[in-house]
Design a protein around this motif. Structure first.
Motif, mmCIF file in Angstrom:
data_model
loop_
_atom_site.group_PDB
_atom_site.id
_atom_site.type_symbol
_atom_site.label_atom_id
_atom_site.label_comp_id
_atom_site.label_asym_id
_atom_site.label_seq_id
_atom_site.Cartn_x
_atom_site.Cartn_y
_atom_site.Cartn_z
ATOM 1 N N THR A 6 12.151 5.546 6.250
ATOM 2 C CA THR A 6 10.791 5.020 6.095
ATOM 3 C C THR A 6 10.806 3.499 6.175
ATOM 4 O O THR A 6 11.682 2.837 5.609
ATOM 5 N N ASN A 8 8.041 -0.077 6.519
ATOM 6 C CA ASN A 8 6.724 -0.680 6.642
ATOM 7 C C ASN A 8 6.864 -2.110 7.127
ATOM 8 O O ASN A 8 7.970 -2.652 7.192
ATOM 9 N N VAL A 33 5.315 3.698 7.556
ATOM 10 C CA VAL A 33 4.312 3.933 6.514
ATOM 11 C C VAL A 33 3.520 2.649 6.321
ATOM 12 O O VAL A 33 3.888 1.586 6.841
ATOM 13 N N THR A 34 2.425 2.728 5.583
ATOM 14 C CA THR A 34 1.611 1.534 5.361
ATOM 15 C C THR A 34 2.329 0.570 4.438
ATOM 16 O O THR A 34 3.260 0.952 3.707
ATOM 17 N N ASP A 36 1.456 -0.561 1.744
ATOM 18 C CA ASP A 36 1.252 -0.228 0.331
ATOM 19 C C ASP A 36 2.093 0.957 -0.126
ATOM 20 O O ASP A 36 2.154 1.247 -1.318
ATOM 21 N N GLU A 37 2.726 1.647 0.824
ATOM 22 C CA GLU A 37 3.548 2.796 0.470
ATOM 23 C C GLU A 37 5.006 2.374 0.297
ATOM 24 O O GLU A 37 5.482 1.471 0.984
ATOM 25 N N PRO A 38 5.733 3.041 -0.616
ATOM 26 C CA PRO A 38 7.160 2.745 -0.760
ATOM 27 C C PRO A 38 7.901 3.046 0.539
ATOM 28 O O PRO A 38 7.620 4.040 1.204
ATOM 29 N N ALA A 39 8.842 2.183 0.896
ATOM 30 C CA ALA A 39 9.635 2.369 2.111
ATOM 31 C C ALA A 39 11.081 2.004 1.824
ATOM 32 O O ALA A 39 11.368 1.204 0.926
ATOM 33 N N HIS A 65 10.749 -0.162 -5.845
ATOM 34 C CA HIS A 65 11.562 0.659 -4.945
ATOM 35 C C HIS A 65 12.619 -0.153 -4.193
ATOM 36 O O HIS A 65 13.428 0.410 -3.472
#
Length: 201
Positions: A6, A8, A33-34, A36-39, A65
């Motif tokens: 993942t 971002n 992923v955006t 704002d999402e964990p990556a 994260h």
């Protein structure tokens, strides 16, 4: 690794952000992923490595994260590159070099704890003290260790390094282990960052 990594993207310029997302989206090995999402990995992009970019690197790296960071910049002097590594980045690429394939390799390397520096940038870092530098002081790196660590900095895998330098994979692994043990470093990425900061490469 059990599935795509993942990733971002964070950029002050939304056009840069969109272009980088498009470049990464073409690889089955990463899942974008955006922001704002964990990556697992965050790609940070800017024209210059200024206080804004370095603050983004530090803040993102310190989040819950703790993603690995890859930085893309239009301009990056050796001192800025070292500062970026010290701030927590595991990948440094000039934007002009960062096609989809190279960027994906840097992201995948960062996800596994390796450090990637573009070959041209690495050359500049190695020449930071000018040509004809004296031999390293006691406790420095041997020529073999420099060669291996320089290729680690490019994001090369152990078997690639072994083929390029005509060593066994066991020898390459042993060289990296010796460096990390001698200088009490955590991993390959830490070894590259330490060697660049200390001028050992």
């Amino acid at each position: 690794m059990g599935g795509p990594v993942t990733v971002n993207v964070i950029a002050p310029d939304p056009v840069l952000e969109s272009g980088t997302i498009a470049a990464l989206s073409g690889s089955p090995d990463v899942a974008v992923v955006t922001r704002d999402e964990p990556a697992s990995v965050t790609v940070v992009i800017g024209d210059d490595v200024d206080d804004v970019i370095l603050d983004i690197v530090r803040t993102t790296r310190a989040s819950n994260h703790r993603p690995a960071i890859v930085v893309l910049a239009t301009n990056m002097a050796p001192a800025q590159a070292l500062q970026t590594i010290a701030s927590g980045a595991r990948g440094l690429l000039w934007r002009r070099e960062a096609n989809g394939d190279r960027l994906t390799r840097a992201v995948l390397a960062a996800a596994t704890g390796d450090c990637t520096v573009s070959p041209e940038m690495l050359d500049r870092l190695l020449d930071v003290d000018g040509p004809g530098r004296s031999d390293p002081p006691e406790g420095g790196l041997s020529e073999r260790e420099r060669a291996v660590l320089a290729m680690v900095a490019e994001g090369r895998e152990t078997d690639e390094i072994a083929r390029a330098l005509c060593y066994s994979t066991r020898t390459v692994t042993s060289v990296v282990h010796d460096i990390t043990h001698r200088f009490r470093l955590r991993n390959r990425a830490h070894a590259v960052a330490y060697a660049l900061r200390a001028g050992l490469l």
